[in-house]
Design a protein around this motif. Structure first.
Motif, short mmCIF file in Angstrom:
data_model
loop_
_atom_site.label_atom_id
_atom_site.label_comp_id
_atom_site.label_asym_id
_atom_site.label_seq_id
_atom_site.Cartn_x
_atom_site.Cartn_y
_atom_site.Cartn_z
N ALA A 46 0.83 -1.20 0.00
CA ALA A 46 0.00 0.00 0.00
C ALA A 46 0.87 1.25 0.00
N PRO A 47 0.54 2.26 -0.80
CA PRO A 47 1.36 3.48 -0.86
C PRO A 47 1.21 4.30 0.42
N GLU A 48 2.28 4.93 0.83
CA GLU A 48 2.25 5.81 1.99
C GLU A 48 2.06 7.27 1.59
N THR A 49 2.35 7.59 0.34
CA THR A 49 2.10 8.93 -0.19
C THR A 49 1.44 8.79 -1.56
N ALA A 67 -12.36 10.30 -5.25
CA ALA A 67 -13.41 9.44 -4.73
C ALA A 67 -14.06 10.11 -3.53
N LEU A 68 -15.34 9.85 -3.34
CA LEU A 68 -16.06 10.29 -2.16
C LEU A 68 -15.89 9.21 -1.10
N VAL A 69 -15.19 9.53 -0.01
CA VAL A 69 -14.81 8.51 0.98
C VAL A 69 -15.12 9.02 2.39
N ARG A 70 -15.58 8.11 3.25
CA ARG A 70 -15.76 8.45 4.65
C ARG A 70 -14.41 8.84 5.25
N LEU A 71 -14.40 9.90 6.04
CA LEU A 71 -13.15 10.48 6.50
C LEU A 71 -12.33 9.56 7.40
N GLU A 72 -12.98 8.64 8.10
CA GLU A 72 -12.19 7.74 8.96
C GLU A 72 -11.36 6.76 8.14
N HIS A 73 -11.59 6.70 6.84
CA HIS A 73 -10.80 5.82 5.97
C HIS A 73 -9.84 6.60 5.08
N VAL A 74 -9.64 7.88 5.39
CA VAL A 74 -8.73 8.71 4.61
C VAL A 74 -7.37 8.73 5.26
N HIS A 75 -6.35 8.45 4.49
CA HIS A 75 -4.97 8.38 4.97
C HIS A 75 -4.33 9.76 4.81
N SER A 76 -3.65 10.23 5.85
CA SER A 76 -3.05 11.56 5.78
C SER A 76 -1.69 11.58 6.45
N PRO A 77 -0.69 10.97 5.80
CA PRO A 77 0.66 10.96 6.38
C PRO A 77 1.39 12.24 6.08
N SER A 78 2.50 12.47 6.77
CA SER A 78 3.36 13.57 6.39
C SER A 78 4.17 13.10 5.19
N GLY A 79 4.49 14.04 4.31
CA GLY A 79 5.21 13.67 3.10
C GLY A 79 4.71 14.50 1.95
N SER A 80 4.96 14.05 0.73
CA SER A 80 4.55 14.82 -0.44
C SER A 80 4.14 13.89 -1.55
#
Length: 349
Positions: free
Chosen positions: A225-228, A283-296
């Motif tokens: 799975a991608p991290e960014t 995509a329209l996604v529920r926010l608890e399933h949204v990934h938000s790491p630091s990075g670019s």
């Protein structure tokens, strides 16, 4: 050097989302005042709307015309919409005078406005989208702009997480705040008396929006799975159709192992795919399933310029870290959703 690309849409600017009675979006569009013509100063406006929905939009306008003396004309064959972006794109629109010229002007002089067209604006959705303007078929953009492709602009806004057109806005289904219109200067909470106002303003005051349109990256089941958010222009797998259901990866298998009955309708659905290119999309996604790491955001091929964006920790955007980051479509493709860095940051408590 600013980039320039012609867009698919025809029609100082206002964004428009025509709402149904229930507060659902019917169309997304731009409205430009047109300060010319034989009837000037009689109000005249150009509406920039997705060509796929233009006939329905025209019928919608005629429906509310009633007995008013309003003329609705389709100018798809006469006008063309352009988008220019880059480091100096903002100088294409507004009061701008060359510094050497302005230096020799006496105080009180009428400052000339450098403009190559009469209809356009700085795109209010995001500063990185540059300038949007309308030219008739006999006009050409400035020669100092590098010509691009329509796909260049589409890819740019996808990486930024900016929805546009009928693939991203589901007619009579999408809600303004779930579609990020509050983030893109598309909703004025001081204005009253419009269709769907009650639901929109109630959602705003409760402060609860459980789903939003976000950038997503697709990957194969056997890949990590991608991290960014990473663009791969070598991607050849077919993308899901617009409004395809998105589920949590392994949700049905886990339910079976636990002996829980699996529902055939809506089971584990946490979002819907909008549209995309290569291995990225919206995509329209529920926010608890949204990934938000630091990075670019990164990419494996050139062509998107400064469209690359960073991502802040999810906590700074006011929602909890994702409970499950791995999502899946009906075709078996895995997907990960990312929060754009330009989203407003919640103030510290």
């Amino acid at each position: 050097m600013s980039m320039l690309v012609a867009t698919d849409q025809i029609g100082e600017l206002t964004t428009l989302d025509a709402n149904a009675l229930q507060g659902r979006i019917l169309f997304d569009a731009f409205v430009y005042p047109e300060n010319k013509g034989g009837e000037f100063p009689h109000p005249s406006f150009l509406v920039d709307v997705d060509t796929a929905t233009a006939p329905k939009f025209e019928a919608h306008l005629r429906r509310y015309k009633l007995r008013n003396r309003i003329t609705v004309t389709n100018l798809a064959s006469d006008e063309f919409v352009w988008q220019a972006w880059g480091r100096n794109a903002h100088l294409l629109w507004g009061s701008y005078v060359d510094r050497m010229s302005a230096k020799n002007m006496p105080p009180g002089s009428v400052v000339p406005k450098e403009s190559f067209c009469d209809v356009g604006c700085r795109d209010p959705r995001h500063a990185s989208l540059g300038v949007r303007f309308v030219l008739d078929m006999s006009q050409s953009p400035p020669d100092n702009l590098q010509r691009g492709r329509r796909s260049d602009f589409a890819l740019r806004r996808i990486l930024l997480g900016i929805p546009e057109g009928s693939s991203d806005f589901f007619a009579e289904q999408s809600l303004p705040l779930e579609s990020n219109l509050d983030y893109m200067n598309g909703v004025d909470f001081r204005k009253g008396c419009y269709l769907g106002q009650e639901l929109t303003i109630r959602t705003y005051h409760t402060g609860v929006t459980r789903k939003r349109i976000v950038p997503v990256q697709l990957y194969n089941k056997d890949d990590p799975a991608p991290e960014t958010l990473t663009l791969d222009k070598s991607w050849t797998a077919e993308l899901p159709e617009s409004q395809t259901d998105i589920k949590v990866a392994g949700s049905e298998d886990a339910a079976k192992d636990a002996g829980t009955p699996v529902r055939t309708r809506g089971s584990g659905v946490v979002g819907k795919f909008c549209g995309g290119m290569y291995n990225v999309g919206l995509a329209l996604v529920r926010l608890e399933h949204v990934h938000s790491p630091s990075g670019s955001v990164s990419q494996t091929a050139e062509g998107t310029g400064d469209a690359q964006q960073g991502n802040e920790p999810a906590d700074s955007h006011g929602f909890e870290r994702a409970v499950s980051k791995d999502l899946v479509t009906a075709s078996g493709l895995r997907m990960r959703a990312f929060a754009p860095s330009w989203w407003p940051v919640a103030p510290p408590e």
